[in-house]
Design a protein around this motif. Sequence first.
Motif, PDB file in Angstrom:
ATOM      1  N   ILE A  77     -48.253 -35.191 -40.321  1.00  0.00           N
ATOM      2  CA  ILE A  77     -47.602 -34.210 -41.199  1.00  0.00           C
ATOM      3  C   ILE A  77     -46.612 -34.905 -42.129  1.00  0.00           C
ATOM      4  O   ILE A  77     -46.521 -34.586 -43.322  1.00  0.00           O
ATOM      5  N   LEU A  78     -45.889 -35.888 -41.618  1.00  0.00           N
ATOM      6  CA  LEU A  78     -44.965 -36.668 -42.440  1.00  0.00           C
ATOM      7  C   LEU A  78     -45.696 -37.306 -43.614  1.00  0.00           C
ATOM      8  O   LEU A  78     -45.261 -37.214 -44.767  1.00  0.00           O
ATOM      9  N   TYR A  79     -46.830 -37.936 -43.346  1.00  0.00           N
ATOM     10  CA  TYR A  79     -47.573 -38.602 -44.414  1.00  0.00           C
ATOM     11  C   TYR A  79     -48.296 -37.607 -45.329  1.00  0.00           C
ATOM     12  O   TYR A  79     -48.505 -37.904 -46.511  1.00  0.00           O
ATOM     13  N   LEU A  80     -48.655 -36.447 -44.826  1.00  0.00           N
ATOM     14  CA  LEU A  80     -49.208 -35.418 -45.715  1.00  0.00           C
ATOM     15  C   LEU A  80     -48.165 -35.000 -46.746  1.00  0.00           C
ATOM     16  O   LEU A  80     -48.468 -34.871 -47.934  1.00  0.00           O
ATOM     17  N   ARG A  81     -46.941 -34.759 -46.279  1.00  0.00           N
ATOM     18  CA  ARG A  81     -45.866 -34.409 -47.219  1.00  0.00           C
ATOM     19  C   ARG A  81     -45.720 -35.482 -48.291  1.00  0.00           C
ATOM     20  O   ARG A  81     -45.623 -35.184 -49.482  1.00  0.00           O
ATOM     21  N   ALA A  83     -47.900 -37.634 -49.272  1.00  0.00           N
ATOM     22  CA  ALA A  83     -49.077 -37.680 -50.152  1.00  0.00           C
ATOM     23  C   ALA A  83     -48.917 -36.715 -51.314  1.00  0.00           C
ATOM     24  O   ALA A  83     -49.132 -37.083 -52.476  1.00  0.00           O
ATOM     25  N   TYR A  84     -48.522 -35.479 -51.018  1.00  0.00           N
ATOM     26  CA  TYR A  84     -48.392 -34.482 -52.076  1.00  0.00           C
ATOM     27  C   TYR A  84     -47.185 -34.764 -52.961  1.00  0.00           C
ATOM     28  O   TYR A  84     -47.227 -34.518 -54.168  1.00  0.00           O
ATOM     29  N   LYS A  91     -55.323 -29.906 -52.779  1.00  0.00           N
ATOM     30  CA  LYS A  91     -54.617 -29.041 -51.831  1.00  0.00           C
ATOM     31  C   LYS A  91     -55.578 -28.331 -50.884  1.00  0.00           C
ATOM     32  O   LYS A  91     -55.247 -28.065 -49.737  1.00  0.00           O
ATOM     33  N   GLU A  92     -56.757 -28.038 -51.350  1.00  0.00           N
ATOM     34  CA  GLU A  92     -57.754 -27.363 -50.501  1.00  0.00           C
ATOM     35  C   GLU A  92     -58.131 -28.198 -49.283  1.00  0.00           C
ATOM     36  O   GLU A  92     -58.540 -27.665 -48.259  1.00  0.00           O
ATOM     37  N   ALA A 111     -46.221 -24.819 -42.778  1.00  0.00           N
ATOM     38  CA  ALA A 111     -45.284 -24.795 -43.901  1.00  0.00           C
ATOM     39  C   ALA A 111     -45.893 -25.484 -45.122  1.00  0.00           C
ATOM     40  O   ALA A 111     -45.707 -25.027 -46.258  1.00  0.00           O
ATOM     41  N   LEU A 112     -46.629 -26.580 -44.893  1.00  0.00           N
ATOM     42  CA  LEU A 112     -47.324 -27.232 -46.005  1.00  0.00           C
ATOM     43  C   LEU A 112     -48.383 -26.302 -46.597  1.00  0.00           C
ATOM     44  O   LEU A 112     -48.534 -26.217 -47.823  1.00  0.00           O
TER      45      LEU A 112
END
Length: 123
Positions: A77-81, A83-84, A91-92, A111-112
């Motif tokens: 989740i940290l790295y997803l944040r 990334a965006y 986003k899909e 939340a993401l």
Amino acid sequence: MELEENDSALVYLRHAVINPDNFIAVYNLGLAYHVMNIYDSAIVYIQQAIRMEPARGETYYQLACTYALHNQPEQAILYLRQAYERGYKNKESLLTDPDLFELKNYKEFQALLDKYIPGWKER
């Protein structure tokens, strides 16, 4: 890919990584380990790729997928944040990427989804 093809790809990519400035070789070696489910090695090489070119959102996304499959949801989740934040645009993929399916019950992941895919719960 067949196991033999993966092994051959690893041999060629390891030789390419002799040049530590070769982002593509380092990143692709990380991807090859990811595909082969050798997540510890995938993480090492994808992190190295991030250090080489820290502005590429796609690299952070791939690291997040690797962490998710390696049962490290907080890191994923940290790295997803990140990334965006660094411009990853798909986003899909938060809803459709099978690498991320196990994250759907985490509040931080939800939340993401709320941030990037409003109305995702109604789908």
